[in-house]
Design an enzyme around this catalytic site. Structure first.
Site, PDB file in Angstrom:
ATOM      1  N   GLU A  94       0.772  -1.250  -0.035  1.00  0.00           N
ATOM      2  CA  GLU A  94       0.007  -0.096   0.175  1.00  0.00           C
ATOM      3  C   GLU A  94       0.716   1.102   0.001  1.00  0.00           C
ATOM      4  O   GLU A  94       0.407   2.213  -0.782  1.00  0.00           O
ATOM      5  CB  GLU A  94      -0.653   0.020   1.227  1.00  0.00           C
ATOM      6  CG  GLU A  94      -1.815   1.172   1.288  1.00  0.00           C
ATOM      7  CD  GLU A  94      -2.844   1.261   0.585  1.00  0.00           C
ATOM      8  OE1 GLU A  94      -3.194   0.361  -0.288  1.00  0.00           O
ATOM      9  OE2 GLU A  94      -3.351   2.346   0.551  1.00  0.00           O
ATOM     10  N   THR A  99     -11.809   7.551 -13.336  1.00  0.00           N
ATOM     11  CA  THR A  99     -10.966   7.152 -12.366  1.00  0.00           C
ATOM     12  C   THR A  99     -11.182   5.733 -11.698  1.00  0.00           C
ATOM     13  O   THR A  99     -10.256   4.911 -11.177  1.00  0.00           O
ATOM     14  CB  THR A  99     -10.482   8.100 -11.522  1.00  0.00           C
ATOM     15  OG1 THR A  99      -9.315   7.445 -10.711  1.00  0.00           O
ATOM     16  CG2 THR A  99     -11.677   8.163 -10.254  1.00  0.00           C
TER      17      THR A  99
END
Ligand SMILES: *[C@@H]1O[C@H](CO)[C@@H](O)[C@H](O)[C@H]1NC(C)=O
Ligand SMILES: *[C@@H]1O[C@H](CO)[C@@H](O)[C@H](O)[C@H]1NC(C)=O
Ligand SMILES: *[C@@H]1O[C@H](CO)[C@@H](O)[C@H](O)[C@H]1NC(C)=O
Ligand SMILES: *[C@@H]1O[C@H](CO)[C@@H](O)[C@H](O)[C@H]1NC(C)=O
Length: 511
Positions: free
Chosen positions: A374, A500
């Protein structure tokens, strides 16, 4: 590639699943790339597995908690996974699922919710999903809909949703609130809104305006965007085109100078070039701002780790001070540089984008699971002692090793493949898909995991995000799929542009 950090409900993470037995299939790299047909069928198979688990245990709630066969409602309980899955079911031509979803969408009551509404998340997932479905089902995939009334309802429900959200823009500056309370027609009282949350509305709201004939939708988003395109005060733009991350709702001025391509600022830059693709006549000034941001990023943010001068990441900044930290979320950047490079015929942008894609690929192939973390860093002064040899070998250290079924790395492989035709990127995408499905498969679906650098991925954190359907599985499929008008064009002449959340919209005048 969104962009702002997605919030996973804490209750979900705490749900008492830890006593259940875990599947521990270890991932092994496959050397041979199987035929394209086998690859696309494998991705469709994963999509159907995830959908079946969701449909059985969670529909019409927002998300499946796969490990416990339970459900979550992190996106207002309107069925986020169903709406987010529609455009992927369409490009995969899964007619039964398409019709399950479009039978459901007319029944959603978008004025009714018990929880705070995010203007940004609602726009990219729900509005984006419905508008994309409408574009496909009134266009090249019309044959997949059994009921034309349901197709018209996609546009009607898009208008209804936008009407419900539109009071967010009713502020002194026109910069909207992001967090809304529908019951009171109120907001969270914030004084600022974020760059990505303000700057990732324009594509969806303009598309809705164009499809509905009601220009107000586009005007609302465009007014807010003007503050982002003409930033003040000047210190909030440390280099030309690169701006801060927060904007005053009262005045429209920037309130800081922190930024880059990480979550919270990311998709503002993404949409600058996508608006130009959507309609170059109306949005040429967006391309000008994108070029400034790209030139400044190449000149000032490009950074190679000391032990690995062969790889490139983009740093974050506070004013002109750099912070050597990046994220999985930021890994859409390579794809966005490539897309803009194709459209503007700038081979230098394509080449730099391919460098960024290579850097994010390294974050995948160096971990125990072959999935990237992440958040990662490469400041030699900040390496944790227990990662010193990992850093020396890989060029980065892991700050947050979770993986939440995010798409950005595979998304950038997709753009790299479409631009170059180099099968290497299909191999990378296939490897990532194999690693992700092997590591995250549990119970009735696929789950977020706690540690990409532990064999088997650490713990399952028991959440199947809606963007698993919208994004990961779509890009994993399209990179191996046949030519189609919605595939990104090699020559930079696109008939469709992806929002997106990976929902493809027909470009203006493209019908
Ligand atoms: C088509 O969908 C509409 C709205 O969802 C529904 O009222 C109608 O009964 C459906 N028609 C058929 C033939 O299923
Ligand atoms: C156009 O959209 C705005 C914003 O939601 C709404 O207030 C207005 O009623 C709409 N106009 C029409 C004619 O539907
Ligand atoms: C940038 O770093 C310098 C030197 O460490 C420091 O004086 C300055 O306050 C920093 N600027 C910002 C915006 O953090
Ligand atoms: C990492 O590299 C540095 C510089 O080459 C060296 O001093 C250090 O001992 C190395 N650390 C490990 C754990 O390999």
């Amino acid at each position: 590639m969104v962009r702002i950090k997605r919030v996973v409900a804490v209750a979900v993470l705490l749900s008492g699943a830890s006593a259940l037995p875990r599947r521990r299939k270890l991932y092994h790299r496959q050397e041979e790339l199987p035929p394209a047909e086998e690859r696309t069928q494998a991705v469709i198979g994963a999509f159907r597995t995830a959908w079946d688990g969701y449909y059985q245990y969670a529909f019409p709630n927002d998300e499946l908690l796969p490990q416990t066969n339970d459900f979550g409602n992190s996106r207002n309980g309107w069925g986020a996974s169903a709406v987010d899955a529609l455009s992927t079911a369409l490009v995969m031509q899964q007619k039964d699922i398409v019709n399950q979803i479009i039978d459901y969408i007319p029944t959603i009551d978008y004025y009714e919710t018990k929880t705070e509404v995010s203007l940004f998340e609602t726009t990219i997932r729900y509005l984006g999903g419905m508008l994309s479905g409408y574009d496909f089902l009134t266009g090249p995939l019309a044959d997949l809909a059994d009921n034309k009334t349901n197709v018209e309802a996609l546009l009607e429900q898009s208008k209804t949703l936008a009407n419900a959200l539109s009071y967010a823009f009713d502020t002194p500056s026109g910069v909207p609130y992001n967090n809304l309370n529908f019951a009171t027609r109120g907001n969270d009282g914030a004084s600022d809104n974020g760059l990505a949350t303000v700057g990732t509305l324009i594509l969806e709201w303009v598309r809705l305006a164009d499809l509905s004939g009601n220009s107000t939708y586009g005007d609302l988003a465009a007014k807010a965007e003007q503050y982002l395109l003409n930033p003040t005060p000047s210190p909030s733009e440390p280099w030309p085109g690169l701006v801060g991350s927060a904007i005053s709702i009262e005045t429209g001025v920037f309130t800081n100078a922190n930024g880059g391509w990480n979550g919270g600022t990311d998709s503002f830059y993404e949409y600058l070039i996508k608006m130009y693709i959507y309609d170059p006549s109306r949005f040429s000034d967006f391309a000008d701002r994108w070029v400034l941001a790209i030139d400044s990023s190449i000149a000032h943010l490009a950074s190679s780790p000391k032990p690995r001068p062969d790889i490139t990441f983009l740093a974050a900044y506070n004013g002109q001070n750099l912070s050597l930290i990046s994220q999985h979320l930021a890994c859409f950047d390579g794809g966005n540089f490539i897309l803009g490079g194709q459209v503007l015929h700038r081979q230098d942008y394509i080449d730099f984008g391919l460098e960024l894609v290579n850097g994010c690929h390294e974050t995948y192939i160096q971990t125990a699971t072959h999935i990237g973390p992440e958040t990662f860093g490469w400041d030699p002064a900040a390496v944790p002692a227990d990662q010193a040899s990992f850093f020396n070998r890989t060029g980065f250290y892991i700050r947050d090793g979770g993986y939440q079924l995010r798409p950005e790395v595979i998304e950038s492989y997709y753009y790299a493949y479409r631009a170059t035709g180099d099968a290497k990127y299909q191999e990378w995408a296939w490897d990532a898909f194999q690693a992700i499905t092997a590591t995250t498969r549990v119970g009735s679906g696929y789950s977020s995991i706690s540690d990409v650098n532990a064999e088997g991925g650490g713990r399952f954190t028991n959440f199947q995000e809606s963007f698993w359907f919208a994004e990961v599985l779509k890009y994993s499929y399209l990179i191996h799929a046949e030519e189609a008008e919605w595939q990104v064009s090699r020559e930079g002449k696109n008939k469709w542009v992806f929002n997106t959340e990976a929902h493809p919209f027909r470009v203006a005048g493209g019908e």
